[in-house]
Scaffold this motif. Structure first.
Motif, PDB file in Angstrom:
ATOM      1  N   MET A  11     -11.784  19.435 -28.355  1.00 27.38           N
ATOM      2  CA  MET A  11     -11.240  20.140 -27.182  1.00 27.38           C
ATOM      3  C   MET A  11     -10.382  21.317 -27.627  1.00 27.38           C
ATOM      4  O   MET A  11      -9.624  21.226 -28.572  1.00 27.38           O
ATOM      5  N   ALA A  12     -10.501  22.419 -26.912  1.00 30.14           N
ATOM      6  CA  ALA A  12      -9.797  23.639 -27.295  1.00 30.14           C
ATOM      7  C   ALA A  12      -8.295  23.546 -27.071  1.00 30.14           C
ATOM      8  O   ALA A  12      -7.539  24.339 -27.616  1.00 30.14           O
ATOM      9  N   ASP A  13      -7.876  22.586 -26.240  1.00 25.78           N
ATOM     10  CA  ASP A  13      -6.433  22.489 -25.970  1.00 25.78           C
ATOM     11  C   ASP A  13      -5.775  21.370 -26.763  1.00 25.78           C
ATOM     12  O   ASP A  13      -4.746  20.833 -26.378  1.00 25.78           O
ATOM     13  N   GLN A  14      -6.396  20.993 -27.888  1.00 29.40           N
ATOM     14  CA  GLN A  14      -5.818  19.986 -28.779  1.00 29.40           C
ATOM     15  C   GLN A  14      -5.797  20.545 -30.200  1.00 29.40           C
ATOM     16  O   GLN A  14      -6.711  21.273 -30.595  1.00 29.40           O
ATOM     17  N   ALA A  15      -4.753  20.209 -30.957  1.00 32.03           N
ATOM     18  CA  ALA A  15      -4.619  20.825 -32.289  1.00 32.03           C
ATOM     19  C   ALA A  15      -3.914  19.920 -33.287  1.00 32.03           C
ATOM     20  O   ALA A  15      -3.038  19.126 -32.915  1.00 32.03           O
ATOM     21  N   PHE A  16      -4.322  20.061 -34.548  1.00 32.52           N
ATOM     22  CA  PHE A  16      -3.544  19.526 -35.659  1.00 32.52           C
ATOM     23  C   PHE A  16      -2.505  20.582 -36.022  1.00 32.52           C
ATOM     24  O   PHE A  16      -2.819  21.771 -36.083  1.00 32.52           O
ATOM     25  N   VAL A  17      -1.275  20.146 -36.245  1.00 34.91           N
ATOM     26  CA  VAL A  17      -0.172  21.066 -36.525  1.00 34.91           C
ATOM     27  C   VAL A  17       0.510  20.663 -37.829  1.00 34.91           C
ATOM     28  O   VAL A  17       0.721  19.461 -38.080  1.00 34.91           O
ATOM     29  N   THR A  18       0.843  21.642 -38.657  1.00 33.12           N
ATOM     30  CA  THR A  18       1.640  21.362 -39.851  1.00 33.12           C
ATOM     31  C   THR A  18       2.716  22.428 -39.997  1.00 33.12           C
ATOM     32  O   THR A  18       2.763  23.396 -39.239  1.00 33.12           O
ATOM     33  N   LEU A  19       3.599  22.220 -40.966  1.00 30.99           N
ATOM     34  CA  LEU A  19       4.728  23.127 -41.185  1.00 30.99           C
ATOM     35  C   LEU A  19       4.828  23.460 -42.671  1.00 30.99           C
ATOM     36  O   LEU A  19       4.797  22.567 -43.517  1.00 30.99           O
ATOM     37  N   ALA A  20       4.964  24.746 -42.988  1.00 29.44           N
ATOM     38  CA  ALA A  20       5.158  25.169 -44.380  1.00 29.44           C
ATOM     39  C   ALA A  20       6.317  26.157 -44.412  1.00 29.44           C
ATOM     40  O   ALA A  20       6.211  27.257 -43.872  1.00 29.44           O
ATOM     41  N   ASN A  28     -14.930  18.011 -40.837  1.00 32.34           N
ATOM     42  CA  ASN A  28     -15.529  18.418 -39.556  1.00 32.34           C
ATOM     43  C   ASN A  28     -14.685  18.097 -38.322  1.00 32.34           C
ATOM     44  O   ASN A  28     -15.201  17.584 -37.328  1.00 32.34           O
ATOM     45  N   THR A  29     -13.412  18.412 -38.384  1.00 37.08           N
ATOM     46  CA  THR A  29     -12.604  18.232 -37.176  1.00 37.08           C
ATOM     47  C   THR A  29     -13.085  19.189 -36.084  1.00 37.08           C
ATOM     48  O   THR A  29     -13.508  20.317 -36.377  1.00 37.08           O
ATOM     49  N   SER A  30     -13.010  18.731 -34.853  1.00 39.64           N
ATOM     50  CA  SER A  30     -13.383  19.584 -33.719  1.00 39.64           C
ATOM     51  C   SER A  30     -12.139  20.222 -33.097  1.00 39.64           C
ATOM     52  O   SER A  30     -12.232  20.950 -32.112  1.00 39.64           O
ATOM     53  N   LYS A  31     -10.963  19.931 -33.677  1.00 40.91           N
ATOM     54  CA  LYS A  31      -9.698  20.402 -33.099  1.00 40.91           C
ATOM     55  C   LYS A  31      -9.263  21.733 -33.719  1.00 40.91           C
ATOM     56  O   LYS A  31      -9.707  22.108 -34.787  1.00 40.91           O
ATOM     57  N   LYS A  32      -8.365  22.403 -33.026  1.00 43.76           N
ATOM     58  CA  LYS A  32      -7.765  23.624 -33.556  1.00 43.76           C
ATOM     59  C   LYS A  32      -6.793  23.260 -34.679  1.00 43.76           C
ATOM     60  O   LYS A  32      -6.245  22.140 -34.708  1.00 43.76           O
ATOM     61  N   LEU A  33      -6.548  24.215 -35.586  1.00 41.67           N
ATOM     62  CA  LEU A  33      -5.587  24.010 -36.668  1.00 41.67           C
ATOM     63  C   LEU A  33      -4.468  25.041 -36.535  1.00 41.67           C
ATOM     64  O   LEU A  33      -4.746  26.244 -36.452  1.00 41.67           O
ATOM     65  N   VAL A  34      -3.218  24.566 -36.509  1.00 41.46           N
ATOM     66  CA  VAL A  34      -2.054  25.439 -36.349  1.00 41.46           C
ATOM     67  C   VAL A  34      -1.068  25.155 -37.477  1.00 41.46           C
ATOM     68  O   VAL A  34      -0.817  23.991 -37.810  1.00 41.46           O
ATOM     69  N   VAL A  35      -0.512  26.225 -38.059  1.00 35.91           N
ATOM     70  CA  VAL A  35       0.539  26.048 -39.072  1.00 35.91           C
ATOM     71  C   VAL A  35       1.761  26.859 -38.661  1.00 35.91           C
ATOM     72  O   VAL A  35       1.647  28.033 -38.303  1.00 35.91           O
ATOM     73  N   LEU A  36       2.914  26.204 -38.658  1.00 37.79           N
ATOM     74  CA  LEU A  36       4.192  26.877 -38.438  1.00 37.79           C
ATOM     75  C   LEU A  36       4.730  27.264 -39.809  1.00 37.79           C
ATOM     76  O   LEU A  36       4.740  26.434 -40.727  1.00 37.79           O
ATOM     77  N   SER A  75     -10.995  11.474 -44.475  1.00 39.75           N
ATOM     78  CA  SER A  75     -12.160  11.376 -43.590  1.00 39.75           C
ATOM     79  C   SER A  75     -11.756  11.932 -42.229  1.00 39.75           C
ATOM     80  O   SER A  75     -10.583  12.253 -42.012  1.00 39.75           O
ATOM     81  N   ASN A  76     -12.696  12.049 -41.309  1.00 40.79           N
ATOM     82  CA  ASN A  76     -12.395  12.605 -39.991  1.00 40.79           C
ATOM     83  C   ASN A  76     -11.403  11.691 -39.251  1.00 40.79           C
ATOM     84  O   ASN A  76     -11.578  10.472 -39.217  1.00 40.79           O
ATOM     85  N   VAL A  77     -10.359  12.309 -38.690  1.00 40.10           N
ATOM     86  CA  VAL A  77      -9.323  11.529 -38.001  1.00 40.10           C
ATOM     87  C   VAL A  77      -9.115  12.017 -36.565  1.00 40.10           C
ATOM     88  O   VAL A  77      -8.063  11.832 -35.977  1.00 40.10           O
ATOM     89  N   ASP A  78     -10.145  12.629 -35.973  1.00 38.17           N
ATOM     90  CA  ASP A  78     -10.024  13.148 -34.612  1.00 38.17           C
ATOM     91  C   ASP A  78      -9.715  12.057 -33.594  1.00 38.17           C
ATOM     92  O   ASP A  78      -9.194  12.340 -32.508  1.00 38.17           O
TER      93      ASP A  78
END
Length: 323
Positions: free
Chosen positions: A1-10, A30-38, A109-112
């Motif tokens: 889904m386009a409105d779901q994301a994995f987020v991390t911080l660096a 092969n995650t189907s989610k968006k990836l965001v980094v702060l 492995s995939n964790v969606d």
């Protein structure tokens, strides 16, 4: 889904390398989610450029320069600077649900399926299982929750000096209210826990989906011999199973280093990868330690995990004992 994301911080270039490997591991599985980094404002342009190739969104966050509640809270609690930065993930309101993952985690492995869980879902901390470990957690971005978290920070601080103490204090009913918010340990296999309960690792470790490199020394702090595919030199604090550490370096050296090399061009940079023939040659024979000396080393957290006290050697002794 386009409105779901994995987020991390660096917050710096070291953690940026961790985030790059985490992002690549999510993509590779092969995650189907968006990836965001702060990221922190002091991060180099080179690292930012590589992160932009891996992540869908790279967002610079700096509570010290903001004029909002975070800035006011920071003035009262300067000790919680990095914590305030991490809490910015609740401001990502363009997403309905997110999974936060520390930059020192690696997906195996995939964790969606984690997105089927609700806020605040997390795995128990190996040091105190009535607390959750904040290295992996499911949350719902909300400016209201963000404001309440900042207020909690300012009024109560953190019992451990970091974000885990704040989040456990705020989501204080995690241990007792809803078992569905307890993630299985395989979603946040804290590497330091492996040696504390070896039979369980032997039984369940093969199912691990996320490994978390807890401890002072992070994977990117080591040096990797690309020829022998081993960690080069001494491992001063091997707070992880060697296999997972090698998995991290295999992905970093094959997928991330080439991207960094492109950005640096002809400029030299320290990738951490070396080719040392000496690393492939047999090690010098070790001076035999007495049982008491080995015990002292263990108590000081200095067990020789890559040698005498390796997982395989401990496992052999355990198997003999259990028989």
């Amino acid at each position: 889904m386009a409105d779901q994301a994995f987020v991390t911080l660096a917050t710096n270039d070291g953690y940026a390398r961790g985030a790059m490997v985490l992002g690549k591991s999510l993509r590779d599985h092969n995650t189907s989610k968006k990836l965001v980094v702060l990221i922190g404002p002091q991060m180099s342009e080179t690292c930012q450029s590589v992160l932009k190739r891996i992540f869908d969104e790279v967002k610079v966050v700096d509570v010290l320069d903001s004029g909002d509640a975070a800035h006011l809270g920071m003035m009262k609690r300067p000790d919680l600077g990095v914590t305030f930065t991490k809490l910015h993930c609740w401001t990502l309101t363009q997403f309905s649900k997110c999974v936060f993952m520390d930059a020192d985690t690696l997906v195996l492995s995939n964790v969606d399926e984690l997105f089927d869980r609700e806020e605040l879902s997390a795995a128990p901390d190996p040091g105190w299982p009535d607390c959750f470990n904040s290295g992996v957690f499911v949350f719902r971005p909300s400016l209201e929750t963000h404001g309440k978290l900042l207020q909690y920070c300012t009024e109560h601080g953190s019992f451990d000096g970091g974000d885990q103490g704040v989040l456990n204090g705020f989501f204080s009913d995690w241990a007792t209210a809803d078992i569905s918010k307890h993630l299985p340990f395989i979603y946040n296999l804290s590497s330091v826990a492996i040696y504390t309960y070896l039979p369980a690792f032997k039984q369940f470790g093969g199912n691990a989906k996320v490994v978390h490199f807890l401890g002072k020394t992070k994977p990117w702090s080591y040096t990797y011999d690309t020829k022998s595919k081993r960690i080069a030199g001494e491992v001063p604090e091997a707070a992880t199973h060697p296999t997972f550490l090698l998995d991290w370096w295999a992905l970093y050296s094959s997928a991330v280093v080439p991207m960094l090399q492109e950005q640096y061009g002809d400029q030299p940079f320290q990738s951490g990868c070396v080719e040392e023939a000496s690393c492939s040659s047999p090690a010098e024979p070790e001076t035999q330690m007495s049982s008491e000396q080995r015990k002292q080393k263990w108590e000081q957290g200095q067990a020789d995990y890559m040698g005498t006290d390796s997982f395989d050697n401990i496992k052999k002794k355990l198997d003999t004992f259990l028989k």
